[in-house]
Design a protein around this motif. Structure first.
Motif, PDB file in Angstrom:
ATOM      1  N   SER A 187      -3.824  -0.911  -2.074  1.00 52.55           N
ATOM      2  CA  SER A 187      -3.491   0.119  -1.185  1.00 52.55           C
ATOM      3  C   SER A 187      -2.173   0.480  -0.999  1.00 52.55           C
ATOM      4  N   ILE A 188      -1.772   1.770  -0.897  1.00 53.38           N
ATOM      5  CA  ILE A 188      -0.558   2.165  -0.217  1.00 53.38           C
ATOM      6  C   ILE A 188      -0.547   3.140   0.566  1.00 53.38           C
ATOM      7  N   GLU A 189      -0.050   3.245   1.654  1.00 48.60           N
ATOM      8  CA  GLU A 189      -0.105   4.356   2.740  1.00 48.60           C
ATOM      9  C   GLU A 189       1.266   4.665   3.010  1.00 48.60           C
ATOM     10  N   GLU A 190       1.627   6.093   2.960  1.00 48.91           N
ATOM     11  CA  GLU A 190       3.044   6.597   3.256  1.00 48.91           C
ATOM     12  C   GLU A 190       3.058   7.813   4.231  1.00 48.91           C
ATOM     13  N   ALA A 240      10.732  17.136   6.554  1.00 45.33           N
ATOM     14  CA  ALA A 240      11.771  17.374   5.546  1.00 45.33           C
ATOM     15  C   ALA A 240      11.472  16.611   4.365  1.00 45.33           C
ATOM     16  N   ARG A 241      10.340  16.007   4.326  1.00 47.62           N
ATOM     17  CA  ARG A 241       9.736  15.047   3.409  1.00 47.62           C
ATOM     18  C   ARG A 241      10.602  13.985   3.160  1.00 47.62           C
ATOM     19  N   ARG A 242      11.316  13.420   4.255  1.00 48.79           N
ATOM     20  CA  ARG A 242      11.823  12.033   4.260  1.00 48.79           C
ATOM     21  C   ARG A 242      10.724  10.987   4.690  1.00 48.79           C
ATOM     22  N   ARG A 243      10.592   9.771   3.982  1.00 45.17           N
ATOM     23  CA  ARG A 243       9.789   8.843   4.485  1.00 45.17           C
ATOM     24  C   ARG A 243      10.059   8.194   5.651  1.00 45.17           C
ATOM     25  N   THR A 244       8.929   8.080   6.489  1.00 47.35           N
ATOM     26  CA  THR A 244       9.023   7.470   7.740  1.00 47.35           C
ATOM     27  C   THR A 244       8.176   6.227   7.970  1.00 47.35           C
ATOM     28  N   MET A 245       7.342   6.232   6.978  1.00 48.75           N
ATOM     29  CA  MET A 245       6.391   4.694   6.991  1.00 48.75           C
ATOM     30  C   MET A 245       5.961   4.417   5.700  1.00 48.75           C
ATOM     31  N   LEU A 246       6.114   3.046   5.427  1.00 46.18           N
ATOM     32  CA  LEU A 246       5.631   2.634   4.202  1.00 46.18           C
ATOM     33  C   LEU A 246       4.732   1.455   4.192  1.00 46.18           C
ATOM     34  N   ARG A 247       3.572   1.303   4.005  1.00 43.16           N
ATOM     35  CA  ARG A 247       2.510   0.223   4.322  1.00 43.16           C
ATOM     36  C   ARG A 247       1.809  -0.232   3.048  1.00 43.16           C
ATOM     37  N   GLU A 248       1.815  -1.328   2.728  1.00 43.03           N
ATOM     38  CA  GLU A 248       0.943  -1.798   1.427  1.00 43.03           C
ATOM     39  C   GLU A 248      -0.114  -2.765   1.934  1.00 43.03           C
ATOM     40  N   SER A 249      -1.378  -2.658   1.358  1.00 41.53           N
ATOM     41  CA  SER A 249      -2.199  -3.500   1.543  1.00 41.53           C
ATOM     42  C   SER A 249      -2.815  -4.104   0.290  1.00 41.53           C
ATOM     43  N   SER A 250      -3.392  -5.273   0.336  1.00 44.41           N
ATOM     44  CA  SER A 250      -3.684  -6.065  -0.999  1.00 44.41           C
ATOM     45  C   SER A 250      -5.122  -6.871  -0.194  1.00 44.41           C
ATOM     46  N   ALA A 251      -6.152  -6.744  -1.078  1.00 39.73           N
ATOM     47  CA  ALA A 251      -7.602  -7.287  -0.746  1.00 39.73           C
ATOM     48  C   ALA A 251      -8.114  -8.207  -1.913  1.00 39.73           C
ATOM     49  N   HIS A 252      -8.384  -9.371  -1.689  1.00 33.11           N
ATOM     50  CA  HIS A 252      -9.111 -10.187  -2.829  1.00 33.11           C
ATOM     51  C   HIS A 252     -10.646 -10.306  -2.424  1.00 33.11           C
ATOM     52  N   ASN A 253     -11.461  -9.624  -3.247  1.00 28.56           N
ATOM     53  CA  ASN A 253     -12.917  -9.675  -3.134  1.00 28.56           C
ATOM     54  C   ASN A 253     -13.507 -10.309  -4.077  1.00 28.56           C
ATOM     55  N   ASP A 268       1.070  -5.358   4.600  1.00 29.67           N
ATOM     56  CA  ASP A 268       2.607  -5.176   4.873  1.00 29.67           C
ATOM     57  C   ASP A 268       3.115  -4.077   5.113  1.00 29.67           C
ATOM     58  N   THR A 269       3.849  -3.725   6.330  1.00 29.33           N
ATOM     59  CA  THR A 269       4.653  -2.596   6.538  1.00 29.33           C
ATOM     60  C   THR A 269       6.157  -2.792   6.465  1.00 29.33           C
ATOM     61  N   SER A 270       6.557  -2.183   5.541  1.00 29.68           N
ATOM     62  CA  SER A 270       8.176  -2.131   5.282  1.00 29.68           C
ATOM     63  C   SER A 270       8.988  -1.271   6.008  1.00 29.68           C
ATOM     64  N   GLU A 271       8.521  -0.095   6.346  1.00 32.34           N
ATOM     65  CA  GLU A 271       9.086   0.924   6.912  1.00 32.34           C
ATOM     66  C   GLU A 271       8.166   1.399   7.880  1.00 32.34           C
ATOM     67  N   GLY A 272       8.607   1.787   9.149  1.00 29.19           N
ATOM     68  CA  GLY A 272       7.875   2.197  10.284  1.00 29.19           C
ATOM     69  C   GLY A 272       7.265   1.162  11.101  1.00 29.19           C
ATOM     70  N   GLY A 323       4.014  16.684  10.011  1.00 33.29           N
ATOM     71  CA  GLY A 323       4.710  15.895   8.990  1.00 33.29           C
ATOM     72  C   GLY A 323       3.252  15.737   7.832  1.00 33.29           C
ATOM     73  N   SER A 324       3.362  14.475   7.142  1.00 38.94           N
ATOM     74  CA  SER A 324       2.221  14.371   6.098  1.00 38.94           C
ATOM     75  C   SER A 324       2.003  13.021   6.066  1.00 38.94           C
ATOM     76  N   SER A 325       0.966  12.548   5.710  1.00 39.36           N
ATOM     77  CA  SER A 325       0.541  11.183   5.177  1.00 39.36           C
ATOM     78  C   SER A 325      -0.352  11.277   3.979  1.00 39.36           C
ATOM     79  N   ARG A 326      -0.319   9.971   3.299  1.00 37.07           N
ATOM     80  CA  ARG A 326      -0.981   9.789   1.763  1.00 37.07           C
ATOM     81  C   ARG A 326      -1.284   8.389   1.990  1.00 37.07           C
TER      82      ARG A 326
END
Length: 718
Positions: free
Chosen positions: A205-208, A213-226, A269-273, A696-699
């Motif tokens: 998963s990835i969340e931004e 102004a469309r500048r990224r203020t947060m970047l978050r990546e998740s991984s799950a082992h099922n 893991d949150t690399s930005e924000g 702003g916006s989130s994805r």
């Protein structure tokens, strides 16, 4: 609708009088003339519901159902023309979950029933009804899929199937047994099926977040082992007696048990924000579903081909889950230790009755009732502790719901001439839902919908095999019990893209006026070309709302909001290659495509389509037979694209491509081997959602891997 029906009936009477045959003088036999004898044979196989029923219907027999050796009925449904499967939900006309009615033996299964738990080997046929009929519930804006379990006994048979699937080194066995025989006036059928499917997957998963102004203020990546397993077993016994006067009495039962168990290790893991408060977690989810149904059906034959069909049934279902979760903060300390136990028991009773009789020439009149009562008890226990000194959570929630349903209907199918037939029907259906609990006030919801229905079939004179259909229907979509109950289901890391969920007791049914038209051309045995168009106007459209409550948590809930409109085109072709090429090999071809459009008035454009609607889908299939070998392939394509759910919410559905192949080698009449490979292309499943406001916006985007599965099954008749 009334004026249309009256005008059509008047025209029909005039045509019927004009078409009355004249009496002819008896033909006298000349002396010594030899009389030629003509033998006329009738066969039930000569009746084709797809071609001859006034209301449009597609029937898929058991041979087609088991062709690819599926252990899941959802895999069967995705190959049917005009049907798509997404997230475990069956859809017609591209419409999202809930608009397509799903029935088992003509009745709606209890809440919590999963199609994944139904074994294809226990199914006699699948009926796909594109337009509503009065006999079944009209909660079918998009259409109805009716799964009929094995009941018919034509001759004694015994069949055993044993197989196994392999995916990523994990073995998934399955087996089924079918027994049927007759003993005088009694016949019986017993079907038994069991399967165990193991899986292992890595979900990404990835969340931004972005500013205006469309500048990224947060970047978050998740991984799950099922890692997990699905297990299921079905059993379906049936007894039937035929009496000397032609009456029949049958006892049908079906029991199903399904178990799910999965462990998951997730890291964020949150690399930005700003990071999340609980970046790491591991959990175990175990669930059990049990379902049992038994009914008694009596058919009494009366004079002049009339009959009465009465059935009473009882059902029981239980759905339980055990979720144990540990979550850790950024320092690695245990910040959450929770156990959530849920259990739901539902007991239901249904009764149906139908009186049918011919009225004059060509009339088939029927009237009847359909009633049911269901009592559901639901409990939830939550035990949660956190860091030392944190206040523990100990909550017990109890919830009960009573659903009473009653419907009456009448219908008349009239063959006016050999070219023209008409269906007129009407159904009134009322539903009352009362829900109560210790965390919310008692609420009662009452709905009543009147549904007039009109279908016509016209076989073009002088054009053998060409016919047109036209239908006008009034259908609806009733809110589910879970959508009405104001219970709160919380998310671990609450956000606009991962909100809590809560029902809405003020929710009203969606009402739809539908128009369908189609042209069909039949030529040769098994050859068909068809084109159809459809429109639906939906009043009181239910969309997904999003609010920020007083505690600062985002909550998603269903709301009625204005009207919606849908339009669609479907094309289908199937034929043996010999129908177009002389001396062609024994090859059967089939293809279909669907194009759908929709708009939601309350949501600004662009892309203000119905939530999760599939705009375009297509299927291609080929079957080849040579001696003892039968082989084939099926390709299903489903396009998605962006959808604007509300002014702030959006989603994106990715393209889906499914390629499957199979081969059957028949050693002798008693033994054959079936080999199949599904998801040959290794297509992944992708969920994508967005949120935008004045700040702003989130994805958020999640990718679920789709494994390729190879399966071999040995089939023995003894």
């Amino acid at each position: 609708m009334t004026v249309l029906a009256a005008a059509f009936a008047t025209m029909a009477c005039a045509q019927a009088q004009q078409a009355a045959p004249k009496q002819q003088e008896p033909v006298k036999q000349a002396a010594g003339e030899k009389v030629q004898q003509v033998e006329v044979k009738g066969s039930a196989q000569a009746y084709d519901p797809r071609r001859d029923d006034t209301a449009s219907k597609i029937v898929v027999n058991n041979a087609e159902i088991v062709k690819y050796g599926d252990t899941n009925v959802l895999d069967v449904l995705k190959r049917l023309p005009g049907v798509t499967v997404s997230g475990g939900a069956v859809r017609m006309r591209g419409l999202g979950a809930g608009y397509t009615q799903f029935l088992v033996n003509g009745e709606r299964p209890p809440s919590g029933f999963s199609l994944e738990s139904l074994a294809p080997d226990s199914i006699e046929r699948i009926e796909v009804m594109r337009a509503a009929s009065a006999e079944f519930s009209t909660q079918s804006i998009a259409g109805t899929v009716n799964i009929v379990l094995k009941r018919v006994v034509s001759k004694a048979s015994r069949e055993l199937k044993a197989g196994a699937g392999l995916s990523r080194g994990l073995l998934s066995p399955s087996a089924s047994l079918q027994l049927s025989d007759k003993a005088g006036a009694m016949s019986y059928t017993v079907s038994l099926a069991a399967s165990r499917n193991r899986f292992e997957q890595d979900v990404r998963s990835i969340e931004e977040n972005f500013d205006l102004a469309r500048r990224r203020t947060m970047l978050r990546e998740s991984s799950a082992h099922n890692v997990g397993v699905n297990e299921g077993i079905n059993i379906g016994p049936r007894l039937s007696w035929t009496f000397a006067n032609g009456d029949t009495l049958s006892w049908n039962s079906f029991a199903n048990k399904h178990r799910f168990d999965m462990t998951s290790d997730r890291r964020t893991d949150t690399s930005e924000g700003q990071g999340v408060p609980l970046p790491d977690s591991n959990s175990r989810t175990a669930g059990d579903f049990e379902y049992a149904r038994t009914d008694l059906n009596w058919v009494r034959k009366l004079g002049d081909s009339a009959r009465i069909d009465i059935k009473g049934a009882a059902t029981y279902s239980r759905n339980g889950s055990d979720i144990r979760r540990l979550a850790f903060n950024a320092q690695g300390d245990t910040a959450l230790d929770s156990v959530t136990l849920t259990g739901a028991d539902e007991i239901g009773y249904t009764t149906t009755g139908k009186y049918s009789t011919p009225i004059g020439d060509g009339h088939a009149f029927a009237m009847g009732w359909d009633g049911g009562y269901a009592d559901r008890d639901d409990g939830k226990q939550r035990r949660e502790t956190g860091l030392p000194g944190a206040f523990p959570i100990n909550s017990d929630e109890d919830f009960a719901a009573e659903v009473t349903r009653f419907a009456v209907y009448g219908q008349d199918e009239w063959t006016i001439t050999k070219h023209l037939s008409v269906y007129l029907g009407a159904r009134w259906e009322g539903i009352r839902t009362t829900s109560s609990g210790n965390t919310f006030a008692t609420t009662t919801s009452r709905t009543g919908v009147w549904s007039p229905l009109f279908h016509t079939l016209y076989k073009l004179p002088g054009m053998k095999g060409d016919q047109v259909r036209f239908s006008v229907t009034r259908t609806y979509k009733a809110p589910s019990t879970s959508a009405l109950v104001p219970r709160r289901f919380t998310a671990l890391n609450n956000s606009v893209t991962e909100p809590d969920y809560q029902g809405n007791p003020k929710l009203q049914p969606e009402l739809a006026l539908g128009i369908d038209a189609s042209y069909e051309h039949y030529w040769g045995e098994g050859a068909l070309l068809s084109a159809s168009v459809s429109m639906r106007k939906i009043e009181g459209y239910t969309r997904r709302g999003l609010i920020l409550d007083t505690d600062g948590r985002w909550v998603s809930l269903p709301v009625n909001d204005g009207d919606a409109h849908t339009r669609g085109i479907e094309l289908e072709a199937k034929f043996p290659l010999k129908a177009v090429m002389k001396d062609a090999p024994n090859v059967d071809l089939r293809a279909s495509l669907s194009r759908n459009w929709s708009t939601v008035d309350a949501v600004p454009g662009p892309n203000n389509r119905l939530d999760s609607q599939t705009p375009f889908s297509a299927t291609l299939g080929i079957d080849y037979k040579a001696g003892a070998l039968t082989a084939g392939a099926s390709y299903a394509f489903k396009n998605g694209g962006p959808v604007r759910i509300s002014e702030n919410l959006g989603s994106y559905t990715s393209v889906r491509r499914d390629l499957e192949v199979y081969a059957v080698w028949k050693f002798n009449p008693a033994y054959q081997l079936r080999v199949a490979v599904s998801n040959v292309l290794g297509q992944d499943y992708i969920n994508d959602s967005t949120y935008a406001d004045s700040f702003g916006s989130s994805r958020s985007r999640t990718v679920y891997p789709g494994p390729t599965v190879a399966r071999a099954t040995l089939e023995v008749k003894f």
